[in-house]
Motif scaffolding. Structure first.
Motif, PDB file in Angstrom:
ATOM      1  N   GLY A  12     -12.632   7.575  26.492  1.00  0.00           N
ATOM      2  CA  GLY A  12     -11.415   7.171  25.783  1.00  0.00           C
ATOM      3  C   GLY A  12     -11.265   7.899  24.462  1.00  0.00           C
ATOM      4  N   GLU A  13     -12.390   8.121  23.769  1.00  0.00           N
ATOM      5  CA  GLU A  13     -12.354   8.832  22.491  1.00  0.00           C
ATOM      6  C   GLU A  13     -11.929  10.284  22.696  1.00  0.00           C
ATOM      7  OE1 GLU A  13     -15.923   6.404  20.142  1.00  0.00           O
ATOM      8  OE2 GLU A  13     -16.392   8.204  21.320  1.00  0.00           O
ATOM      9  N   LEU A  14     -12.465  10.908  23.744  1.00  0.00           N
ATOM     10  CA  LEU A  14     -12.106  12.306  24.007  1.00  0.00           C
ATOM     11  C   LEU A  14     -10.642  12.408  24.417  1.00  0.00           C
ATOM     12  CD1 LEU A  14     -13.090  15.217  24.147  1.00  0.00           C
ATOM     13  CD2 LEU A  14     -13.714  14.826  26.540  1.00  0.00           C
ATOM     14  N   ALA A  15     -10.176  11.453  25.212  1.00  0.00           N
ATOM     15  CA  ALA A  15      -8.770  11.452  25.622  1.00  0.00           C
ATOM     16  C   ALA A  15      -7.856  11.332  24.403  1.00  0.00           C
ATOM     17  CB  ALA A  15      -8.516  10.305  26.599  1.00  0.00           C
ATOM     18  N   ALA A  17      -8.557  12.108  21.303  1.00  0.00           N
ATOM     19  CA  ALA A  17      -8.705  13.248  20.397  1.00  0.00           C
ATOM     20  C   ALA A  17      -8.000  14.493  20.922  1.00  0.00           C
ATOM     21  CB  ALA A  17     -10.185  13.550  20.167  1.00  0.00           C
ATOM     22  N   THR A  18      -7.899  14.630  22.246  1.00  0.00           N
ATOM     23  CA  THR A  18      -7.378  15.867  22.830  1.00  0.00           C
ATOM     24  C   THR A  18      -5.990  15.724  23.434  1.00  0.00           C
ATOM     25  OG1 THR A  18      -8.413  15.378  24.973  1.00  0.00           O
ATOM     26  CG2 THR A  18      -9.712  16.646  23.375  1.00  0.00           C
ATOM     27  N   GLY A  19      -5.523  14.489  23.610  1.00  0.00           N
ATOM     28  CA  GLY A  19      -4.224  14.295  24.251  1.00  0.00           C
ATOM     29  C   GLY A  19      -4.283  14.363  25.763  1.00  0.00           C
ATOM     30  N   VAL A  20      -5.484  14.491  26.317  1.00  0.00           N
ATOM     31  CA  VAL A  20      -5.666  14.486  27.769  1.00  0.00           C
ATOM     32  C   VAL A  20      -5.865  13.043  28.212  1.00  0.00           C
ATOM     33  CG1 VAL A  20      -7.123  15.276  29.676  1.00  0.00           C
ATOM     34  CG2 VAL A  20      -6.714  16.772  27.722  1.00  0.00           C
ATOM     35  N   THR A  21      -5.227  12.640  29.273  1.00  0.00           N
ATOM     36  CA  THR A  21      -5.334  11.249  29.692  1.00  0.00           C
ATOM     37  C   THR A  21      -6.718  10.951  30.270  1.00  0.00           C
ATOM     38  OG1 THR A  21      -4.543  11.644  31.951  1.00  0.00           O
ATOM     39  CG2 THR A  21      -2.877  11.210  30.260  1.00  0.00           C
TER      40      THR A  21
END
Length: 247
Positions: A12-15, A17-21
């Motif tokens: 969830g944090e990576l999503a 931070a990057t705008g990727v779902t």
């Protein structure tokens, strides 16, 4: 050696931070494209800096409209500088298309400003520039037209009829709920890929742009009814299964 001090990201944090779902990250994991290097004590996926760098390469190559299977093949030897150069080249082509569209629109605005109707030629040229700027580079359009000439009207029509039949097969499998991993479906996906490649003269960039157009506009609109949305979604699932089985 693992750097214990390096930051880790939960999915969830990576999503965020990057705008990727989260759904996209999970899909990348399922097909083996981006597998988190670590797990937390609670079993949560943890992405490392190396994973983030790989994700950037995936997204960069996807911006070049490469299918996920081809992206996976490219990643092992992917040169980040080469990837960025390719992105720059694509952006420059897009800018050239937008500039052409800008000139066409200025001509129409000028005609309207002088209280006269734009000519039919102006309108047609502007519509062509709109489509070109939106999906295909001039080189891709030229290659597609060249392939059309190579096949001739009869040959080109035969290819379209072949794709229509394959799309109907995909629709039927989708309706029956056939497992995309079924050998018959995988054979269908192979024949579809070969047929589209043949229509594009083997030019993978044309195929990628065509698939990008289908995703952007919707299957039925982009293919003028040749391919339904359920059939296209089903074919993509079959492609993903086929890619995963090759790993």
């Amino acid at each position: 050696m693992i750097d214990v001090n390096e930051r880790r990201w939960k999915i969830g944090e990576l999503a965020a931070a990057t705008g990727v779902t989260v759904r996209t990250l999970r899909h990348f994991h399922q097909i083996g494209l981006l597998c988190p290097a670590e797990r937390s004590a609670a079993g949560h996926r943890l992405y490392t800096g190396d994973d983030v760098r790989r994700l950037y390469r995936i997204l960069a190559l996807r911006e070049l409209r490469l299918p996920l299977g081809e992206i996976a093949d490219s990643l092992d030897g992917a040169d980040l500088h080469a990837t960025i150069r390719r992105q720059l080249e694509q952006v420059e082509r897009q800018l050239a298309g937008q500039r052409a569209l800008h000139r066409r629109l200025l001509g129409i605005a000028e005609a309207l400003g002088s209280a006269r109707e734009p000519s039919i030629d102006q309108l047609i040229a502007t519509m062509e520039a709109m489509m070109q700027a939106k999906h295909f580079t001039p080189e891709q359009l030229a290659r597609f037209e060249e392939r059309h000439q190579e096949l001739g009207q009869e040959g080109f029509g035969g290819r379209l009829r072949q794709l229509t039949g394959l799309a109907a097969e995909a629709d039927a499998h989708a309706g029956h709920g056939t497992d995309p991993a079924d050998p018959a479906v995988q054979e269908l996906a192979r024949r579809w890929t070969e047929a589209v490649s043949g229509l594009a003269g083997g030019d993978r960039t044309v195929v990628s742009a065509l698939y990008g157009k289908i995703d952007a506009e919707g299957a039925e609109s982009a293919t003028k009814g040749l391919l339904t949305a359920p059939a296209w979604d089903y074919l993509k699932r079959a492609f993903a299964v086929g890619y995963a089985s090759d790993q």
